[in-house]
Scaffold this motif. Structure first.
Motif, PDB file in Angstrom:
ATOM      1  N   GLU A  10       0.808  -1.219   0.000  1.00  0.00           N
ATOM      2  CA  GLU A  10       0.000   0.000   0.000  1.00  0.00           C
ATOM      3  C   GLU A  10       0.837   1.262   0.000  1.00  0.00           C
ATOM      4  N   ASP A  11       2.149   1.156   0.243  1.00  0.00           N
ATOM      5  CA  ASP A  11       3.028   2.317   0.199  1.00  0.00           C
ATOM      6  C   ASP A  11       3.733   2.462  -1.148  1.00  0.00           C
ATOM      7  N   GLY A  12       3.389   1.556  -2.088  1.00  0.00           N
ATOM      8  CA  GLY A  12       4.025   1.610  -3.395  1.00  0.00           C
ATOM      9  C   GLY A  12       5.389   0.950  -3.426  1.00  0.00           C
ATOM     10  N   ILE A  13       5.741   0.250  -2.358  1.00  0.00           N
ATOM     11  CA  ILE A  13       7.028  -0.448  -2.302  1.00  0.00           C
ATOM     12  C   ILE A  13       6.851  -1.853  -2.872  1.00  0.00           C
ATOM     13  N   THR A  58       2.036   7.836  -9.969  1.00  0.00           N
ATOM     14  CA  THR A  58       0.826   8.510  -9.473  1.00  0.00           C
ATOM     15  C   THR A  58       0.247   7.756  -8.290  1.00  0.00           C
ATOM     16  N   ARG A  59       0.237   6.422  -8.367  1.00  0.00           N
ATOM     17  CA  ARG A  59      -0.324   5.613  -7.277  1.00  0.00           C
ATOM     18  C   ARG A  59       0.460   5.818  -5.986  1.00  0.00           C
ATOM     19  N   VAL A  60       1.781   5.797  -6.066  1.00  0.00           N
ATOM     20  CA  VAL A  60       2.609   5.986  -4.877  1.00  0.00           C
ATOM     21  C   VAL A  60       2.386   7.376  -4.286  1.00  0.00           C
ATOM     22  N   GLU A  65       0.049  10.788  -0.127  1.00  0.00           N
ATOM     23  CA  GLU A  65      -0.668  12.015   0.233  1.00  0.00           C
ATOM     24  C   GLU A  65      -1.897  11.708   1.075  1.00  0.00           C
ATOM     25  N   ILE A  66      -2.644  10.661   0.680  1.00  0.00           N
ATOM     26  CA  ILE A  66      -3.831  10.271   1.450  1.00  0.00           C
ATOM     27  C   ILE A  66      -3.427   9.911   2.882  1.00  0.00           C
ATOM     28  N   ASN A  94      -3.854  19.063  -6.692  1.00  0.00           N
ATOM     29  CA  ASN A  94      -2.740  18.676  -7.566  1.00  0.00           C
ATOM     30  C   ASN A  94      -2.760  17.184  -7.848  1.00  0.00           C
ATOM     31  N   LEU A  95      -3.129  16.407  -6.840  1.00  0.00           N
ATOM     32  CA  LEU A  95      -3.194  14.963  -7.004  1.00  0.00           C
ATOM     33  C   LEU A  95      -4.289  14.565  -7.991  1.00  0.00           C
ATOM     34  N   ILE A  96      -5.439  15.213  -7.900  1.00  0.00           N
ATOM     35  CA  ILE A  96      -6.545  14.936  -8.821  1.00  0.00           C
ATOM     36  C   ILE A  96      -6.119  15.214 -10.258  1.00  0.00           C
ATOM     37  N   LYS A  97      -5.360  16.279 -10.459  1.00  0.00           N
ATOM     38  CA  LYS A  97      -4.867  16.601 -11.810  1.00  0.00           C
ATOM     39  C   LYS A  97      -4.008  15.466 -12.360  1.00  0.00           C
ATOM     40  N   MET A  98      -3.147  14.891 -11.525  1.00  0.00           N
ATOM     41  CA  MET A  98      -2.294  13.778 -11.954  1.00  0.00           C
ATOM     42  C   MET A  98      -3.136  12.572 -12.350  1.00  0.00           C
ATOM     43  N   ILE A  99      -4.140  12.256 -11.542  1.00  0.00           N
ATOM     44  CA  ILE A  99      -5.007  11.106 -11.825  1.00  0.00           C
ATOM     45  C   ILE A  99      -5.777  11.325 -13.119  1.00  0.00           C
TER      46      ILE A  99
END
Length: 350
Positions: A10-13, A58-60, A65-66, A94-99
């Motif tokens: 869940e941390d993108g690792i 983007t997922r990481v 951020e969440i 900013n995150l929404i823009k990336m998604i």
């Protein structure tokens, strides 16, 4: 068996990288972590490309951020205290823009999300999944960019009120008592209070948090409003929220398969969910994603290789096992949109 796609937590690792050979010990470990599906290398399906809806970068960034913003709120000592984080609205904008940019590059594609995340931090992964579904559905619905951004924000933060709920209750590995369930229900109102005066946060996003558990017949919470009293964005988020929750492992139950969850949604049409929005969801979500192993009603077994853009629930299957149970000499493909007497009777989860 060797992995065809990297598995992340869940941390993108990366938990396991592509090309790693799956030993029995690794398989047991993945099962304990709640990993539902993995992609395996197979020369007979090597031509299949399974794209993630958003990039790993983007997922990481999103999950980080969440987690950061949610933990800031959780660290507040009093549930009655709703202090303002003047950077939250800007960070999530900013995150929404990336998604949206990631999904723009896949416009016209059906959403194919398999929950291949570990069990921990369910709220973070769930929030992101609901956001991805909602953003894509907003795009195919013809909403303006501004409207999609608001819908996306409301979807991403619909469960933010859970930061004010006792985490022991949220993680309880069994049925909730009436008192505990009443406590969990407060998260909708808490979410509204957290977001409604937040700088750079659309008020409608706060109402999405407030209304995502309201139902068509008035049986929802917290206010028991119904029908046209519920905003269209909240109606859509309620469907996505229910679907993603049903198809994800929880401490107290195993995940449903995608087609089973879709049947539950349709059984709740008119009483719980808006009929047109459930149909919109069905027509744009690949409940049988590319690469999924299936058994057909004819007894044949194979893998989903193509999603039908008109009838996504009737994909094309590459057959490897014949109806008599023997391996076919030459794999062949069956388009279920043309073979209407045959249907998918089982999906392979192991």
């Amino acid at each position: 068996m060797k992995l065809a796609k990297c598995i992340y937590n869940e941390d993108g690792i990366a938990l396991l990288h592509e090309n790693v050979e799956l030993t029995q010990a690794l398989i047991i470990r993945l099962e304990r972590l709640g990993v539902d599906f993995v992609y395996i290398q197979d020369k007979e399906t090597a031509d299949l490309v399974v794209e993630d809806p958003i990039s790993q970068e983007t997922r990481v960034r999103a999950l980080s951020e969440i987690k950061t913003q949610y933990k800031k709120i959780m660290e507040e000592t009093s549930k009655s205290k709703f202090s303002k984080n003047h950077f939250m609205g800007r960070a999530f904008t900013n995150l929404i823009k990336m998604i949206m940019e990631d999904l723009d590059s896949k416009e016209g594609a059906h959403i194919m999300l398999l929950n291949m995340n570990v069990l921990n931090n369910y709220v973070f992964n769930h929030s992101l999944n609901v956001c991805i579904y909602a953003t894509m559905l907003g795009m195919v619905s013809g909403y303006s960019r501004e409207e999609i951004a608001v819908l996306s924000m409301g979807a991403l933060l619909h469960d933010i009120g859970k930061t004010k709920i006792n985490q022991d209750i949220l993680k309880k590995p069994g049925p909730l008592s009436n008192v505990e369930y009443a406590e969990v229900q407060k998260h909708a109102e808490f979410g509204y209070k957290i977001l409604k005066d937040e700088p750079n946060m659309p008020l409608l996003a706060a109402h999405c948090a407030f209304q995502h558990h309201e139902r068509e017949d008035g049986s929802g919470y917290p206010r028991g409003i119904k029908g046209k009293e519920i905003h269209n964005f909240a109606k859509l988020i309620s469907i996505i929220d229910s679907y993603d929750a049903m198809t994800t492992h929880r401490p107290y139950r195993l995940a449903m398969l995608p087609h089973q969850a879709m049947e539950v949604l349709f059984s709740g049409v008119e009483t719980k969910y808006d009929c047109n929005k459930v149909a919109l969801f069905r027509d744009n979500v690949a409940i049988y994603p590319i690469g999924l192993g299936v058994t057909l009603s004819s007894g044949e077994k194979g893998v989903v290789v193509l999603i039908n853009p008109i009838i996504p629930q009737r994909p094309t299957i590459r057959i490897f096992i014949g109806s008599d149970g023997s391996k076919v000499t030459q794999p062949y493909e069956m388009d279920l949109s043309k073979k209407l007497t045959v249907f998918i009777s089982e999906v392979h989860t192991g």
